[in-house]
Design an enzyme around this catalytic site. Sequence first.
Site, PDB file in Angstrom:
ATOM      1  N   HIS A 146      46.799  21.880  42.435  1.00  0.00           N
ATOM      2  CA  HIS A 146      46.060  20.827  43.028  1.00  0.00           C
ATOM      3  C   HIS A 146      45.284  20.170  42.450  1.00  0.00           C
ATOM      4  O   HIS A 146      44.604  18.797  42.706  1.00  0.00           O
ATOM      5  CB  HIS A 146      45.589  20.991  44.662  1.00  0.00           C
ATOM      6  CG  HIS A 146      44.330  22.229  44.363  1.00  0.00           C
ATOM      7  ND1 HIS A 146      44.453  23.576  44.430  1.00  0.00           N
ATOM      8  CD2 HIS A 146      43.132  21.854  44.494  1.00  0.00           C
ATOM      9  CE1 HIS A 146      43.382  23.876  44.401  1.00  0.00           C
ATOM     10  NE2 HIS A 146      42.362  23.013  44.481  1.00  0.00           N
ATOM     11  N   ASN A 154      41.822  42.728  34.510  1.00  0.00           N
ATOM     12  CA  ASN A 154      42.366  43.472  35.580  1.00  0.00           C
ATOM     13  C   ASN A 154      43.446  44.355  35.032  1.00  0.00           C
ATOM     14  O   ASN A 154      44.237  43.770  34.144  1.00  0.00           O
ATOM     15  CB  ASN A 154      43.028  42.713  36.567  1.00  0.00           C
ATOM     16  CG  ASN A 154      43.678  43.467  37.715  1.00  0.00           C
ATOM     17  OD1 ASN A 154      45.007  43.849  37.585  1.00  0.00           O
ATOM     18  ND2 ASN A 154      43.068  44.024  38.833  1.00  0.00           N
ATOM     19  N   HIS A 158      41.834  35.321  21.737  1.00  0.00           N
ATOM     20  CA  HIS A 158      43.245  35.481  21.739  1.00  0.00           C
ATOM     21  C   HIS A 158      43.869  36.353  20.567  1.00  0.00           C
ATOM     22  O   HIS A 158      44.764  37.042  20.717  1.00  0.00           O
ATOM     23  CB  HIS A 158      44.033  34.045  21.554  1.00  0.00           C
ATOM     24  CG  HIS A 158      44.204  33.419  22.692  1.00  0.00           C
ATOM     25  ND1 HIS A 158      45.310  33.521  23.701  1.00  0.00           N
ATOM     26  CD2 HIS A 158      43.160  32.315  23.577  1.00  0.00           C
ATOM     27  CE1 HIS A 158      45.201  32.779  24.653  1.00  0.00           C
ATOM     28  NE2 HIS A 158      43.982  32.074  24.836  1.00  0.00           N
ATOM     29  N   HIS A 208      37.811  37.382  33.104  1.00  0.00           N
ATOM     30  CA  HIS A 208      38.268  38.011  34.215  1.00  0.00           C
ATOM     31  C   HIS A 208      39.118  39.075  33.377  1.00  0.00           C
ATOM     32  O   HIS A 208      39.674  38.630  32.452  1.00  0.00           O
ATOM     33  CB  HIS A 208      39.191  37.247  35.155  1.00  0.00           C
ATOM     34  CG  HIS A 208      40.210  38.140  35.743  1.00  0.00           C
ATOM     35  ND1 HIS A 208      41.542  38.075  35.271  1.00  0.00           N
ATOM     36  CD2 HIS A 208      40.258  38.804  36.903  1.00  0.00           C
ATOM     37  CE1 HIS A 208      42.383  38.755  36.236  1.00  0.00           C
ATOM     38  NE2 HIS A 208      41.540  39.427  37.055  1.00  0.00           N
ATOM     39  N   HIS A 240      30.382  36.179  35.773  1.00  0.00           N
ATOM     40  CA  HIS A 240      29.913  34.966  35.739  1.00  0.00           C
ATOM     41  C   HIS A 240      28.428  34.978  35.109  1.00  0.00           C
ATOM     42  O   HIS A 240      27.534  35.586  35.202  1.00  0.00           O
ATOM     43  CB  HIS A 240      29.651  34.310  37.137  1.00  0.00           C
ATOM     44  CG  HIS A 240      31.020  34.012  37.962  1.00  0.00           C
ATOM     45  ND1 HIS A 240      31.925  33.123  37.544  1.00  0.00           N
ATOM     46  CD2 HIS A 240      31.598  34.819  38.883  1.00  0.00           C
ATOM     47  CE1 HIS A 240      32.992  33.166  38.482  1.00  0.00           C
ATOM     48  NE2 HIS A 240      32.563  34.329  39.225  1.00  0.00           N
ATOM     49  N   ARG A 250      46.079  47.586  36.328  1.00  0.00           N
ATOM     50  CA  ARG A 250      46.621  48.416  37.329  1.00  0.00           C
ATOM     51  C   ARG A 250      47.765  49.012  37.209  1.00  0.00           C
ATOM     52  O   ARG A 250      48.577  48.785  36.292  1.00  0.00           O
ATOM     53  CB  ARG A 250      46.583  47.497  38.562  1.00  0.00           C
ATOM     54  CG  ARG A 250      47.756  46.139  38.322  1.00  0.00           C
ATOM     55  CD  ARG A 250      47.558  45.199  39.286  1.00  0.00           C
ATOM     56  NE  ARG A 250      48.368  44.151  38.940  1.00  0.00           N
ATOM     57  CZ  ARG A 250      48.184  43.120  38.209  1.00  0.00           C
ATOM     58  NH1 ARG A 250      46.994  43.008  37.628  1.00  0.00           N
ATOM     59  NH2 ARG A 250      49.003  42.192  37.748  1.00  0.00           N
ATOM     60  N   GLY A 262      43.981  45.984  53.398  1.00  0.00           N
ATOM     61  CA  GLY A 262      42.809  46.643  54.024  1.00  0.00           C
ATOM     62  C   GLY A 262      41.867  47.025  53.216  1.00  0.00           C
ATOM     63  O   GLY A 262      41.048  47.905  53.070  1.00  0.00           O
ATOM     64  N   GLY A 263      41.698  46.331  51.877  1.00  0.00           N
ATOM     65  CA  GLY A 263      40.523  46.638  51.112  1.00  0.00           C
ATOM     66  C   GLY A 263      39.252  46.273  51.449  1.00  0.00           C
ATOM     67  O   GLY A 263      39.354  45.752  52.378  1.00  0.00           O
ATOM     68  N   ASN A 264      38.482  46.687  50.516  1.00  0.00           N
ATOM     69  CA  ASN A 264      37.064  46.370  50.932  1.00  0.00           C
ATOM     70  C   ASN A 264      36.564  44.908  50.442  1.00  0.00           C
ATOM     71  O   ASN A 264      36.902  44.359  49.339  1.00  0.00           O
ATOM     72  CB  ASN A 264      36.107  47.225  49.894  1.00  0.00           C
ATOM     73  CG  ASN A 264      34.562  46.936  50.196  1.00  0.00           C
ATOM     74  OD1 ASN A 264      34.092  46.008  49.548  1.00  0.00           O
ATOM     75  ND2 ASN A 264      33.980  47.910  50.947  1.00  0.00           N
TER      76      ASN A 264
END
Length: 280
Positions: free
Chosen positions: A181, A120, A151, A118, A108, A122, A263-265
């Site tokens: 929404h 990511n 792009h 953003h 940000h 994985r 259960g991540g941080n």
Amino acid sequence: MIELDAEQLAARTWFEALRTRICAEFESIEREAGSDASFTYKPWNRDDDPDGHGGGGVQGLMKGRIFEKVGVNVSTVGGSFAAEFARTIHGASESPQFFATGISLVAHMANPQVPAVHMNCRFLVTGKRWFGGGADLNPALPIAEDTDDFHATLKTACDAHDIGDYPRFKNWADDYFYIPHRGVHRGVGGIFYDHLEGDFGEGFAFTRSVGEAFLDVYPRIVRRRMGLPFTDADKAALLAWRGRYAEFNLVYDRGTAFGLKTGGNVDAILMSLPPVATWD
């Protein structure tokens, strides 16, 4: 302690190396702006989790003159999905056990002329093994040159690989990063891909190209815009837009749900939220 096979170790090592390079580049931008801001790193682990989740990660966070708030996280975790959540995960119906390693980044920016971003990437193992990820640009004040550059760079990365289907991955991002929404997209898009199975080497090579493309294009855009002037109206537009960003991440983002339900941080998962936002 999670025991890694050769593929899992290779993916984890590369994600951590990419984190180091991205953080160094972002700190360099801060230096160019006369700031001494730098990342702070907070390790976390789950090896003693009573539910059998193992592994952990490192949360990297910087608050500077250009990057109002940027988080770059890496994690390598494993365990078992809850039965209900397992039904929503690719391959988990075959095995509730999972392994996941990856990098997640959200920036940000202080100047409304500089787009938020953003990224990511994985690698997951359930009953199947696959790569997923992507990157998307999120400007409060869209500038066509930046959108086109972002792009085009991602398209070049995709076009270098047989599995890099840019039109499909672009449309996937447009569909995914949408706020039903509100009836608006979260930003100007990018690419999003998931469930890339098949040959590990091919999927890994493509995912590396996506990470390299991000490291190429985003710092270039930041440097292009970070010195531009902005008005109070521009800042107000930024804060209102950030409210939409927060709504998407809390209501629709699958990565947020995955982290919280495995259960991540919590601090690392919610680092994607903007430091200040408004709702009028």
